[in-house]
Design a protein around this motif. Sequence first.
Motif, short mmCIF file in Angstrom:
data_model
loop_
_atom_site.label_atom_id
_atom_site.label_comp_id
_atom_site.label_asym_id
_atom_site.label_seq_id
_atom_site.Cartn_x
_atom_site.Cartn_y
_atom_site.Cartn_z
N PRO A 61 28.05 22.35 52.77
CA PRO A 61 29.39 22.70 52.69
C PRO A 61 30.02 22.15 51.39
CG PRO A 61 29.03 21.06 54.20
CD PRO A 61 27.69 21.51 53.81
N ASN A 62 31.19 22.60 51.01
CA ASN A 62 32.05 22.23 49.69
C ASN A 62 31.43 22.23 48.38
OD1 ASN A 62 34.20 21.01 50.97
ND2 ASN A 62 32.86 19.43 51.89
N THR A 63 30.23 23.27 48.44
CA THR A 63 29.65 23.81 47.24
C THR A 63 30.66 24.55 46.69
OG1 THR A 63 27.37 23.43 47.92
CG2 THR A 63 27.81 25.01 46.46
N ILE A 64 30.79 24.57 45.36
CA ILE A 64 31.48 25.41 44.62
C ILE A 64 30.73 26.78 43.91
CG2 ILE A 64 33.11 25.71 42.72
CD1 ILE A 64 33.82 22.95 42.94
N TYR A 65 31.03 27.85 44.28
CA TYR A 65 30.32 29.06 43.77
C TYR A 65 31.31 29.76 42.62
CZ TYR A 65 27.38 28.33 47.94
OH TYR A 65 26.92 27.95 48.99
N LEU A 66 30.58 29.74 41.52
CA LEU A 66 31.04 30.34 40.25
C LEU A 66 30.73 31.52 40.11
CD1 LEU A 66 33.08 29.95 38.12
CD2 LEU A 66 31.25 28.53 36.93
N VAL A 67 31.36 32.78 40.41
CA VAL A 67 30.58 34.12 40.57
C VAL A 67 31.16 34.92 39.80
CG1 VAL A 67 30.04 35.79 42.36
CG2 VAL A 67 30.27 33.33 42.94
N ILE A 68 30.52 35.41 38.71
CA ILE A 68 31.17 36.26 37.61
C ILE A 68 30.35 37.56 37.19
CG2 ILE A 68 32.37 36.35 35.18
CD1 ILE A 68 32.51 33.28 35.51
N VAL A 69 30.68 38.60 37.88
CA VAL A 69 30.11 39.87 37.51
C VAL A 69 31.48 40.52 37.21
CG1 VAL A 69 28.79 41.98 37.89
CG2 VAL A 69 27.97 39.60 38.94
N ASP A 70 31.97 40.96 36.11
CA ASP A 70 33.48 41.35 35.89
C ASP A 70 33.55 42.27 34.93
OD1 ASP A 70 35.97 40.76 35.96
OD2 ASP A 70 35.88 39.10 34.72
N PRO A 71 33.25 43.54 35.30
CA PRO A 71 33.35 44.82 34.60
C PRO A 71 35.04 45.08 34.21
CG PRO A 71 32.52 45.36 36.49
CD PRO A 71 32.42 44.06 36.44
N GLY A 72 35.67 44.26 34.89
CA GLY A 72 37.05 44.42 34.63
C GLY A 72 37.91 43.50 33.88
N VAL A 73 36.83 42.51 33.30
CA VAL A 73 37.73 41.45 32.44
C VAL A 73 38.51 42.03 31.46
CG1 VAL A 73 35.74 41.44 30.89
CG2 VAL A 73 37.23 39.28 31.24
N GLY A 74 39.71 41.49 31.25
CA GLY A 74 40.80 42.05 30.21
C GLY A 74 41.76 43.14 30.85
N SER A 75 41.46 43.55 32.22
CA SER A 75 42.17 44.65 32.90
C SER A 75 43.19 43.67 33.75
CB SER A 75 41.58 45.40 33.80
OG SER A 75 40.97 45.00 34.95
N ASP A 76 43.91 44.29 34.55
CA ASP A 76 44.83 43.62 35.54
C ASP A 76 44.22 43.03 36.86
OD1 ASP A 76 44.73 45.86 36.68
OD2 ASP A 76 46.66 46.47 36.69
N ARG A 77 43.04 43.30 36.89
CA ARG A 77 42.36 42.57 38.14
C ARG A 77 42.56 41.14 37.88
NH1 ARG A 77 40.69 38.86 36.16
NH2 ARG A 77 38.56 38.41 34.96
N LYS A 78 42.75 40.53 39.44
CA LYS A 78 42.94 39.13 39.42
C LYS A 78 41.84 38.13 39.52
CE LYS A 78 47.42 39.42 41.83
NZ LYS A 78 48.24 39.73 43.36
N ALA A 79 41.74 37.06 39.00
CA ALA A 79 41.09 36.06 39.18
C ALA A 79 41.37 35.24 40.27
CB ALA A 79 40.77 35.26 37.66
N ILE A 80 40.49 34.99 41.24
CA ILE A 80 40.78 34.19 42.49
C ILE A 80 40.14 33.14 42.61
CG2 ILE A 80 41.90 36.31 43.47
CD1 ILE A 80 39.42 36.62 45.11
N CYS A 81 40.50 32.26 43.40
CA CYS A 81 39.62 30.94 44.16
C CYS A 81 39.82 31.34 45.76
CB CYS A 81 39.91 29.54 43.72
SG CYS A 81 39.20 28.42 44.46
N MET A 82 38.88 31.40 46.40
CA MET A 82 38.74 31.34 47.84
C MET A 82 38.15 30.26 48.56
SD MET A 82 37.21 34.70 50.23
CE MET A 82 35.45 34.06 50.37
N ARG A 83 39.07 29.78 49.52
CA ARG A 83 38.31 28.66 50.33
C ARG A 83 38.04 29.01 51.68
NH1 ARG A 83 35.54 24.59 51.76
NH2 ARG A 83 36.40 22.89 52.71
#
Lengths: 259, 259, 259
Positions: A61-83
């Motif tokens: 628990p408390n592991t941080i997952y950095l997850v980047i598959v991001d075809p929409g980079v540069g568009s208005d898709r949001k970057a988020i952090c979920m707990r």
Amino acid sequence: MTIIVLLTDFGLQDIYVGVMKGIIKTINPYAELIDLTHEIPRQNILAGRFALMNTIDYFPPNTIYLVIVDPGVGSDRKAICMRGEKGYFIAPNNGILSGVINKNKVQKIVSLTNKKYWLNPHPSSTFHGRDIFAPVAGYLSKGIDINLLGEEINQGELVTLNCEEIKVNDRLIKGKIQYIDIYGNLITNIPANILENKSWYVQEGENKIQPYYTYSSVKDGELLALIGSHGWLEIAVNGDSAKIKLNKNYLDSITVIID
Amino acid sequence: MTIIVLLTDFGLQDIYVGVMKGIIKTINPYAELIDLTHEIPRQNILAGRFALMNTIDYFPPNTIYLVIVDPGVGSDRKAICMRGEKGYFIAPNNGILSGVINKNKVQKIVSLTNKKYWLNPHPSSTFHGRDIFAPVAGYLSKGIDINLLGEEINQGELVTLNCEEIKVNDRLIKGKIQYIDIYGNLITNIPANILENKSWYVQEGENKIQPYYTYSSVKDGELLALIGSHGWLEIAVNGDSAKIKLNKNYLDSITVIID
Amino acid sequence: MTIIVLLTDFGLQDIYVGVMKGIIKTINPYAELIDLTHEIPRQNILAGRFALMNTIDYFPPNTIYLVIVDPGVGSDRKAICMRGEKGYFIAPNNGILSGVINKNKVQKIVSLTNKKYWLNPHPSSTFHGRDIFAPVAGYLSKGIDINLLGEEINQGELVTLNCEEIKVNDRLIKGKIQYIDIYGNLITNIPANILENKSWYVQEGENKIQPYYTYSSVKDGELLALIGSHGWLEIAVNGDSAKIKLNKNYLDSITVIID
């Protein structure tokens, strides 16, 4: 010593992953970095979703997952952090987190708008892994409060993908292919527990594909169905690719007959 | 801080390796994980044996080697832990440890039957890396006594592979190909010291393949013999694949003429 | 806790990288190893130069870079250690460090001739990564003074590569391709700042290639120019390989027209 698990489609030839690691270690020398995979097929959000979903039960628990598959980079898709109860998930809001929501009670989601935790206030239009996601992961691993990263958003704003529905009745189960592994095995979204204590086979065109325990239970080149190691119904060919043999792709439907 | 070296044929696209790392870090946050390779050709026990054998001289003593190339997973092949002077070796008993036995005095071998150190008492039939091998490596790295992992077995029960024999007389040496690297170089089981201070060449059909010190000593596309960096006689083609040019495979025999 | 960043063309299938890590951890158990990439195209010094040059801004100062793309191994090319303001660079003197010199004030360069810091006094002719470079990195990470590693050499002895020159006038800029990434994007040596606030396009034969912000700004299969994430002018094809479409290679010249 917080673990940061990295999952991307960046591949291992170029320096993208290494640059992100440098940024994280500069912010927090004590972060521990573990590569889950960087070989998600390029821009394949469904594959990234599946990989993440089947991993989170095995890390602390408390592991941080950095997850980047991001075809929409540069568009208005949001970057988020979920707990969630199983850790923090830093990702673009494009559905890649949709597989972990059901397994992992969501406690808070924020949009990563606070530029104080970015690499600099002017991110590139093509590499938010370096400019936004990696520095945020670094600060989070140092103990920065998620509330400082940006404004809260509702769970209803999370993008979902059309790959979780299954239809079940007494005679049949209709599901979909949610992942195709490197061997061409077709992993459906039908979980093992639905099939327990039943007699069943997969109907695929003219083929009745029977269940077995291991790939080698049938002859080379023959089709079989089995419960794969992640707990999903899977269609495979011993020693060959079911994807090619059946000409299937992500989200194609699969029918199980209960007899 | 114990090092766990991971060697598998799982590849880097799917999550198998990452899941094992999560399990180990959950059991022992202080374990240090080093990937040797996960690109052993699928189910190629001989390649795994060679990789392991040529690595163990370079890590600290007490390193734990987690070695999984396991075509027999789900069958009755045993899962074992071997204690040698150069560390612990956790692997299926299928011959993959046969290369390290001669280099590394064996002190104890146990069969991993104590379910207390498994992920859970009901392992899958396809992923013992997650269900048995990784948790055992985690507990071992925490200092659990090898005797607790299961009942002792004799060294005579270790599976061996038919790849160590060489025939030597005054006129010739007959050995075998024990590994083929990613460039198609053919690495034999003939060690450098047998050839020292001798005049020799490799006889391969009509070809007399002469020894050189470096690949670039011959023209592009030409055959050469050399002592490779791991200390074995090797047959190569400058800038090309000897495997393809000579149509050779694992365990094919190679003849050296002493002249 | 010193970071050692590894950059090689050894690939991930064979044990070369793992063996180097074992040597380093045996010398200094507290060294922290981070893989930048091991998938530099074989013997491609230009690709290694580019990868290193674009990485060093993101790691902490005092990072040790272990950089091995070494077609001249076994010849009389020197093995060197360079101390710059951004860290230590251990590499063959073959031009692979030429990209970092301009970004990173050079303080000292030594030739790695002191056999006390080698694996043993008799290195192989093919694997100096194991025999010289890795042990030197291990000792350096323990705090050994660079002056002990061998005799100082002048910066003028550093090999440079013919890939940094650009010609600029009011009407055009002529540069070269300095890197080709895994997608076939052609990265030139023309930096973004030269093009700022100008109207421009790339002239390539009959093609006028216009600038855009993202790959997806043009239709599938169409050419575009853009400033890539590392800050260089880049020529790409949306969803395809510019390298193949334009039949280009490293060091080919690229012309930008200012209009």
